[in-house]
Write a protein that holds these residues in place. Structure first.
Motif, PDB file in Angstrom:
ATOM      1  N   UNK A  19     -12.663  32.441  41.372  1.00 39.53           N
ATOM      2  CA  UNK A  19     -11.661  32.987  40.466  1.00 39.53           C
ATOM      3  C   UNK A  19     -10.325  32.333  40.751  1.00 39.53           C
ATOM      4  N   UNK A  20      -9.919  31.404  39.898  1.00 40.68           N
ATOM      5  CA  UNK A  20      -8.708  30.624  40.144  1.00 40.68           C
ATOM      6  C   UNK A  20      -7.548  31.240  39.369  1.00 40.68           C
ATOM      7  N   UNK A  21      -6.738  32.000  40.093  1.00 37.95           N
ATOM      8  CA  UNK A  21      -5.573  32.696  39.532  1.00 37.95           C
ATOM      9  C   UNK A  21      -4.732  33.211  40.690  1.00 37.95           C
ATOM     10  N   UNK A  22      -3.616  33.842  40.376  1.00 37.24           N
ATOM     11  CA  UNK A  22      -2.644  34.201  41.405  1.00 37.24           C
ATOM     12  C   UNK A  22      -3.045  35.316  42.344  1.00 37.24           C
ATOM     13  N   UNK A  23      -4.040  36.134  41.996  1.00 35.85           N
ATOM     14  CA  UNK A  23      -4.431  37.229  42.883  1.00 35.85           C
ATOM     15  C   UNK A  23      -5.331  36.772  44.020  1.00 35.85           C
ATOM     16  N   UNK A  24      -5.862  35.564  43.909  1.00 36.93           N
ATOM     17  CA  UNK A  24      -6.756  35.028  44.931  1.00 36.93           C
ATOM     18  C   UNK A  24      -6.171  33.752  45.525  1.00 36.93           C
ATOM     19  N   UNK A  25      -6.652  33.339  46.698  1.00 35.02           N
ATOM     20  CA  UNK A  25      -6.165  32.091  47.290  1.00 35.02           C
ATOM     21  C   UNK A  25      -6.477  30.898  46.395  1.00 35.02           C
ATOM     22  N   UNK A  26      -5.813  29.774  46.638  1.00 27.99           N
ATOM     23  CA  UNK A  26      -6.125  28.562  45.874  1.00 27.99           C
ATOM     24  C   UNK A  26      -7.587  28.150  46.059  1.00 27.99           C
ATOM     25  N   UNK A  27      -7.978  27.092  45.394  1.00 28.24           N
ATOM     26  CA  UNK A  27      -9.378  26.708  45.354  1.00 28.24           C
ATOM     27  C   UNK A  27      -9.934  26.339  46.730  1.00 28.24           C
ATOM     28  N   UNK A  28      -9.118  25.718  47.587  1.00 26.85           N
ATOM     29  CA  UNK A  28      -9.659  25.237  48.872  1.00 26.85           C
ATOM     30  C   UNK A  28     -10.221  26.371  49.732  1.00 26.85           C
ATOM     31  N   UNK A  29      -9.481  27.461  50.001  1.00 37.23           N
ATOM     32  CA  UNK A  29     -10.061  28.538  50.812  1.00 37.23           C
ATOM     33  C   UNK A  29     -11.275  29.194  50.157  1.00 37.23           C
ATOM     34  N   UNK A  30     -11.299  29.265  48.852  1.00 36.64           N
ATOM     35  CA  UNK A  30     -12.453  29.840  48.185  1.00 36.64           C
ATOM     36  C   UNK A  30     -13.683  28.941  48.343  1.00 36.64           C
ATOM     37  N   UNK A  31     -13.481  27.630  48.387  1.00 39.26           N
ATOM     38  CA  UNK A  31     -14.600  26.729  48.621  1.00 39.26           C
ATOM     39  C   UNK A  31     -15.146  26.877  50.037  1.00 39.26           C
ATOM     40  N   UNK A  32     -14.269  27.200  50.973  1.00 32.96           N
ATOM     41  CA  UNK A  32     -14.737  27.460  52.338  1.00 32.96           C
ATOM     42  C   UNK A  32     -15.724  28.629  52.331  1.00 32.96           C
ATOM     43  N   UNK A  33     -15.411  29.671  51.555  1.00 40.99           N
ATOM     44  CA  UNK A  33     -16.336  30.800  51.453  1.00 40.99           C
ATOM     45  C   UNK A  33     -17.616  30.390  50.731  1.00 40.99           C
TER      46      UNK A  33
END
Length: 353
Positions: free
Chosen positions: A245-259
């Motif tokens: 989910x790429x938007x302001x309530x979540x971290x940028x794309x890089x940390x989400x890719x780590x998950x």
């Protein structure tokens, strides 16, 4: 291998020039919505993309897409009711995210009407109604008023979401998205209960999909604290994936890719909803800045380059990828999809800008 699939340290690919559509006269129209005539280069670009990649938009009622998607100027209401068929003729549009299902459950008949407007190869991404995925009953302006007794109810999820989607869309159903709305602090402190409830919903969903195993089930969260090993365990145990989910309530794309790396191998499901520069509550500001949604006003080359690299890696490993983009990401969803496609397939024979 996983690092190669998800790494994001490549320099941005030089962007080819945009592909102009063959624009018809911009005169107001009613009746049936017709697609613009797309140039041959756009069809060639589509053919050069990974066959397991599907890109699309969230909603399609934007008159500003005249010359990019539509063959003229149509009203919002006409496009909302009749624009899906024309949208599905765009060479790069092979999916769409049905967002309105989040606000109220849709019927089997409503889904069937959508399915009848698109080609056989088109696939739908659909959001679960918030009566299931929001822990709070909210007032007119979105403020939580009380606890929702139907939150993550497995039976309701099936009867109000999974089965109507499956029965109405049939083989054109691609992804079911459970977007968990921001949780009250009391639930964030008791994630063990949350994981049990989510596991029950996912188990019930998979049981309902026993004859449609190709349908991807994805969970999107709006609380960064939930990106935990426990969530990864629940998703893996029930054959589900995580929706970026790429938007302001979540971290940028890089940390989400780590998950997401914890779930490998897994399909890619990504919803690029809002440029991060607008912050967690910036949708209205983005709408005001980007209207009429016909230009890349807030280009985010960094996110786009990383997303292109991720798509190439995941589809190159044989996994499907669904990516939907909103106008609020960069200003014009069809142009964002074009730019992303050009970066995914940089050898498509297009001249650099």
């Amino acid at each position: 291998m996983q690092d190669d699939l998800f790494a994001a340290d490549d320099p941005p690919t030089p962007l080819p020039t945009p592909l102009p559509a063959l624009k018809a006269a911009a005169t107001p129209r009613g009746g049936a919505v017709r697609a613009v005539q797309h140039p041959a280069d756009l069809h060639d670009l589509a053919q050069s993309l990974p066959p397991t990649l599907r890109m699309g938009v969230s909603t399609w009622s934007y008159p500003g897409w005249d010359g990019l998607v539509w063959d003229g100027v149509y009203s919002d209401s006409t496009l909302s009711r009749k624009g899906l068929g024309a949208l599905s003729q765009h060479p790069l549009m092979r999916t769409v995210c049905v967002d309105r299902s989040f606000w109220r459950p849709l019927s089997t008949e409503q889904y069937a009407q959508m399915a009848n407007q698109v080609p056989d190869d088109f696939r739908f991404m659909v959001k679960c109604p918030n009566v299931v995925t929001d822990a709070l009953v909210r007032g007119e302006h979105g403020a939580g008023q009380e606890r929702n007794p139907a939150f993550l109810d497995p039976g309701l999820a099936c009867t109000q979401f999974v089965l109507p989607c499956l029965d109405g869309l049939g083989p054109k159903l691609g992804v079911l998205v459970f977007q968990i709305s921001p949780l009250p602090w009391s639930l964030l402190q008791d994630t063990a209960t949350l994981w049990r409830q989510l596991a029950a919903v996912l188990a019930s969903t998979r049981a309902a999909l026993q004859h449609a195993p190709q349908v991807i089930v994805a969970v999107e969260v709006r609380d960064p604290l939930l990106l935990s090993p426990e969530l990864a365990q629940v998703l893996k145990a029930h054959g589900a994936t995580y929706c970026l989910g790429l938007h302001g309530k979540m971290p940028p794309i890089e940390p989400q890719l780590v998950f997401l790396r914890q779930l490998w191998p897994t399909p890619l499901v990504c919803r690029w909803n809002l440029n991060h520069s607008f912050g967690p509550f910036g949708y209205q500001a983005a709408q005001e800045k980007h209207r009429p949604f016909n230009a890349l006003v807030s280009a985010d080359t960094h996110t786009r380059a990383i997303l292109a690299r991720t798509v190439r890696g995941i589809t190159g490993a044989g996994q499907p990828a669904f990516v939907t983009i909103s106008n609020d990401a960069e200003g014009c969803a069809p142009l964002s999809i074009l730019r992303l496609a050009q970066q995914i397939a940089p050898a498509a024979g297009l001249e650099p800008a």
